[in-house]
Design a protein around this motif. Structure first.
Motif, PDB file in Angstrom:
ATOM      1  N   ASN A 263       0.803  -1.233   0.000  1.00 27.96           N
ATOM      2  CA  ASN A 263       0.000   0.000   0.000  1.00 27.96           C
ATOM      3  C   ASN A 263       0.831   1.276   0.000  1.00 27.96           C
ATOM      4  N   SER A 312      -2.726  -5.125  10.736  1.00 29.19           N
ATOM      5  CA  SER A 312      -3.604  -4.894  11.885  1.00 29.19           C
ATOM      6  C   SER A 312      -3.333  -3.506  12.460  1.00 29.19           C
ATOM      7  N   SER A 314      -4.038  -0.743  11.146  1.00 28.45           N
ATOM      8  CA  SER A 314      -3.930   0.283  10.104  1.00 28.45           C
ATOM      9  C   SER A 314      -5.311   0.515   9.500  1.00 28.45           C
ATOM     10  N   ARG A 315      -5.401   1.481   8.638  1.00 30.40           N
ATOM     11  CA  ARG A 315      -6.698   1.720   7.997  1.00 30.40           C
ATOM     12  C   ARG A 315      -7.006   0.661   6.932  1.00 30.40           C
ATOM     13  N   PHE A 316      -6.049  -0.204   6.718  1.00 29.98           N
ATOM     14  CA  PHE A 316      -6.308  -1.323   5.801  1.00 29.98           C
ATOM     15  C   PHE A 316      -6.645  -2.616   6.567  1.00 29.98           C
ATOM     16  N   ASP A 317      -6.906  -2.454   7.858  1.00 32.77           N
ATOM     17  CA  ASP A 317      -7.100  -3.605   8.741  1.00 32.77           C
ATOM     18  C   ASP A 317      -8.169  -4.567   8.219  1.00 32.77           C
ATOM     19  N   ALA A 355      -9.738  -0.421  -1.583  1.00 28.46           N
ATOM     20  CA  ALA A 355      -9.139   0.437  -0.548  1.00 28.46           C
ATOM     21  C   ALA A 355      -8.735   1.756  -1.187  1.00 28.46           C
ATOM     22  N   THR A 358      -3.145   6.348  -0.381  1.00 32.30           N
ATOM     23  CA  THR A 358      -2.611   7.709  -0.336  1.00 32.30           C
ATOM     24  C   THR A 358      -1.094   7.626  -0.196  1.00 32.30           C
ATOM     25  N   THR A 365      -8.390   4.999  -5.774  1.00 35.28           N
ATOM     26  CA  THR A 365      -8.952   3.697  -5.431  1.00 35.28           C
ATOM     27  C   THR A 365      -9.367   3.012  -6.719  1.00 35.28           C
TER      28      THR A 365
END
Lengths: 461, 112
Positions: A263, A312, A314-317, A355, A358, A365
């Motif tokens: 990411n 875990s 993170s905003r991608f959790d 997702a 950034t 996305t």
């Protein structure tokens, strides 16, 4: 009458006496011819005859002497041979007795000795090596090398330890990598449990035919080159196979760290990474494969892998992925085409949650889906007797053709479709040593093509 | 991805296979048959292998399972001990059944 008879008798007696006196040697007349002297010519003839006879006798005596010598030699040889034969017979008898004794020792003590030395007697070295040359479009051509020894240790009938380490070169350095390290245990006839870093049983390429001496092409399929699924998983698995009448079913199920999620870079954002050796979250991935063989030559398989991939905390959790694939392999020798046909086909679909990325780029996305497939056909004229030159046989030549495609979603060139056709010729020096050449024709939509020429010398040991 | 080309290809390959199997291509010899006969004729890479009749099942299992992925290796390349370890390894890797494991190992030991 009596006087007459007496007279006749007297006449007869006198006549006989007279005849006897005439016939007696003393009274006989001497032979004048015997008293004649031998002439010179007769003497010479007799002398020559005598010399000839004497020479003949000398020759016969010499031949007799030679024959005696030969007989003596033969007798000596015969005596020596009899002695040698006796020695050989003795050795044979001793050898037989020794074998009998050793057999008894093995029968009686063999299992005990085996149990006492399991590590030394069940250790085996295998593996593969490859020397490569590649010349890709717009990239400098280069040689390469890699050797991956595999160590197998079987301490008991049920336990097996396998380790493969790869040695190779990068552009400016050497590398040593643990390809896999697996411990497996045969639980029963239908199930094996295993753990460690293992080749992932997703489709069949990575697990069964990625070694360069098994892979018939000088390149690996594009969808594996682009990392739609990685070669290994770190975790545990159960697997096995069992017959269903004349058919067969095999299976594998695994629970692994699973992939992580790229990411941070625009070029790779949304891709999955498969070197997740220290898991990035608490959710493990689960996957498996079912293989079905309706006939021994044909195998059809379905695979899947699902799990959480985001870091875990993170905003991608909450980002999950679901990957599934199908595979087919078929191999058979046909009289009609005088050779062996080998077909392999696989496909993979990757569906990862959307997702927002950034970074040092504008936030973006996209519908994160990737997919790929390939179909490969190989033909080897194994029934041909044609030879070219000294020792080059057509039946050792294999022709390989592969069509493939990868489609990826994403912004800009990341969303390009990539298709490739690869034509190759292999020459099998031995069943485990092959010389391969191949040419790949690429077509990348919206980007540079990557046509290339490849050579490989690969061997398995 | 539009899976149509792939699916069409797979269906075509499977149909070709099925058609072949059901319409006379059965005359053609399977890998296992070729391997066993090839042992005598030299038509296979490992032509030096002599297959006793009693080992036919093992030879068949050996050829069918091994040649699905790679060329068969000469049984004489390894000792009995090494084959025990290698066949165990391949049982795990290729999901061989216990019976296939036993037959293949028996064959390799008899042929090396």
């Amino acid at each position: 009458m009596t006087e007459s008879r007496t007279y006749k008798l007297a006449v007869a007696v006198v006549s006989m006496a007279a005849f006897a006196a005439w016939a007696s040697p003393a009274a006989a007349q001497p032979d004048r011819a015997e008293e004649k002297p031998v002439t010179r010519s007769e003497f010479t003839r007799f002398l020559n005859d005598y010399k000839q006879l004497k020479a003949d006798v000398a020759t016969l005596q010499e031949e007799n002497g030679q024959l005696k010598q030969q007989v003596a030699e033969l007798q000596r040889e015969n005596t020596a041979r009899r002695q040698v034969d006796w020695g050989a017979e003795f050795e044979t008898r001793m050898s037989a007795q020794r074998d009998t004794i050793m057999e008894r020792v093995r029968d009686e003590f063999g299992p005990t000795l085996d149990a006492l030395s399991p590590g030394l007697t069940n250790f085996t070295l295998g593996g593969a090596g490859v020397i490569t040359f590649q010349d890709r479009q717009d990239v400098d051509s280069t040689f390469g090398v890699g050797i991956a020894p595999t160590l197998l240790w079987r301490p008991t009938d049920r336990l097996l330890l396998e380790v493969e380490v790869a040695f190779g070169l990068t552009s400016d350095d050497t590398f040593v990598e643990l390809d896999y390290a697996q411990v497996s245990y045969l639980l029963n006839d239908y199930m094996t449990i295993a753990g460690g870093k293992f080749l992932i049983p997703f489709n069949t390429f990575w697990e069964r035919w990625h070694p360069s001496w098994i892979n018939k092409s000088a390149t690996i399929p594009l969808m594996y080159e682009r990392g739609l699924i990685g070669p290994t998983g770190l975790g545990v698995q159960v697997r096995g196979g069992f017959p269903i009448g004349n058919m067969k079913l095999n299976y594998a199920a695994y629970y692994v760290n699973g992939p992580d999620f790229e990411n941070t870079s625009f070029g790779t954002a949304g891709n999955l990474g498969f070197e997740n050796f220290r898991d990035n979250n608490n959710d493990k991935s689960f996957g498996g494969r079912i293989g079905f063989l309706p006939i021994p030559e044909l195998e059809l398989g379905y695979s899947f892998l699902t799990g959480r991939v985001g870091d875990s905390g993170s905003r991608f959790d909450g980002v999950d992925t679901f990957i599934h694939g199908i595979d087919l392999s078929y191999a058979r020798e046909f009289e009609a085409i005088k050779g062996r046909l080998d077909l392999r086909a696989e496909a993979i679909w990757v569906d990862t949650d959307r997702a927002v990325f950034t970074g040092p780029f504008d936030p973006f996305t996209f519908d994160n889906k990737r997919s790929g497939w390939f179909v490969q056909a190989a033909y080897r004229p194994t029934l041909s007797d044609f030879t070219l030159g000294d020792g080059i046989e057509l039946k050792n030549t294999e022709f390989v053709l592969r069509f493939e495609q990868v489609r990826e979603s994403g912004p800009g060139p990341r969303g390009a479709d990539h298709s490739r056709v690869t034509l190759g010729i292999d020459y099998w020096i031995r069943p485990n040593i092959v010389w391969k050449i191949a040419y790949s024709h690429d077509n990348v939509s919206g980007d540079e093509d990557e046509n290339g020429f490849f050579m490989q010398f690969a061997f398995g040991f | 991805m539009k899976p149509l080309p792939l699916l069409l290809t797979l269906i075509g390959v499977t149909a070709l296979t099925a058609a072949c199997l059901s319409s006379g291509c059965q005359k053609d010899r399977t890998i296992a048959e070729m391997t066993m006969e090839g042992a005598a004729t030299g038509s296979q890479p490992s032509a030096s292998v002599v297959v006793p009749p009693m080992r036919k099942d093992g030879a068949r299992a050996w050829a069918q399972n091994c040649m699905r992925c790679h060329n068969i290796r000469d049984p004489q390349e390894r000792s009995d001990r090494e084959w025990e370890t290698i066949v165990h390894h391949m049982r795990v890797r290729a999901n061989l059944t216990a019976e296939e494991h036993r037959l293949i190992l028996e064959f390799l030991k008899a042929a090396n």
